[in-house]
Design an enzyme around this catalytic site. Sequence first.
Site, PDB file in Angstrom:
ATOM      1  CD1 TRP A 115     -39.683  49.945  33.871  1.00  0.00           C
ATOM      2  CD2 TRP A 115     -38.191  48.981  32.542  1.00  0.00           C
ATOM      3  NE1 TRP A 115     -39.928  50.423  32.597  1.00  0.00           N
ATOM      4  CE2 TRP A 115     -39.013  49.833  31.758  1.00  0.00           C
ATOM      5  CE3 TRP A 115     -37.184  48.249  31.905  1.00  0.00           C
ATOM      6  CZ2 TRP A 115     -38.855  49.995  30.398  1.00  0.00           C
ATOM      7  CZ3 TRP A 115     -37.023  48.418  30.553  1.00  0.00           C
ATOM      8  CH2 TRP A 115     -37.854  49.278  29.800  1.00  0.00           C
ATOM      9  CB  ILE A 118     -33.858  45.756  34.741  1.00  0.00           C
ATOM     10  CG1 ILE A 118     -34.636  44.699  33.943  1.00  0.00           C
ATOM     11  CG2 ILE A 118     -32.484  45.981  34.119  1.00  0.00           C
ATOM     12  CD1 ILE A 118     -35.002  45.116  32.535  1.00  0.00           C
ATOM     13  CB  CYS A 119     -32.877  50.002  36.740  1.00  0.00           C
ATOM     14  SG  CYS A 119     -32.608  49.920  34.959  1.00  0.00           S
ATOM     15  CB  VAL A 120     -35.106  48.352  41.514  1.00  0.00           C
ATOM     16  CG1 VAL A 120     -35.195  48.175  43.025  1.00  0.00           C
ATOM     17  CG2 VAL A 120     -35.646  49.721  41.113  1.00  0.00           C
TER      18      VAL A 120
END
Length: 217
Positions: A115, A118-120
């Site tokens: 997402w 978070i992960c970006v």
Amino acid sequence: MTFRNGLDSLLRPEDSVLVLIDHQPYQLANLNSHDPQMVVNNATALAKSAKAFGVPTLLTSVIADRGGLIFPQITDVFPSQEVIDRTFINTWEDKKVVDAVKATGRRQLIIAGLWTEICVAMPAIQALGEGWDVTVVTDASGGTSVEAHQVAIQRMIAAGANMMTWLAVVSEWQRDWARTEHAAELTDVLKHHAAGSGIAFLWEQQLLNTPVPAGAG
């Protein structure tokens, strides 16, 4: 703040490296900032465009045994390529990923993933702090809510990241229609993934190839 402007700030395929992060079923199931099918379409278009322009592309997942495999629409673009599976939530803390990016010798780091918040955001902010030129592809990414996605974008902009959509990225890679090396491949991507623009192009081709009726005009 250092402004990112001028011709040299535009993306160039020979300087770009793309990292696609966690386009997996678990993340897609709680994607609420965008239509899920649109994100799958856009991420696939970005992957196909990167391949067309010879931009090195890394695919990475997080605990795929539980979260699911990267969408086949993306992995089918790179059928023989290993997907780097991580335990780190922050991709930029995974040495295998970072080493693979560094091995390309490119400095324009382009990121999209699920997402956004978070992960970006985590790898984008860390890489910015380490001197990378970071672009986030917002419409090939998505968050758990509209607010989460938008706040993440604001946070990354404040850290110095560049925000673009997939069509803007590939347009900067193309830059000049007189550059014909990849124009046919890009046009094929647009036909299949650029919605109205792709359909309009096909219609234009139909009209150009339709004989004028006898006696018309």
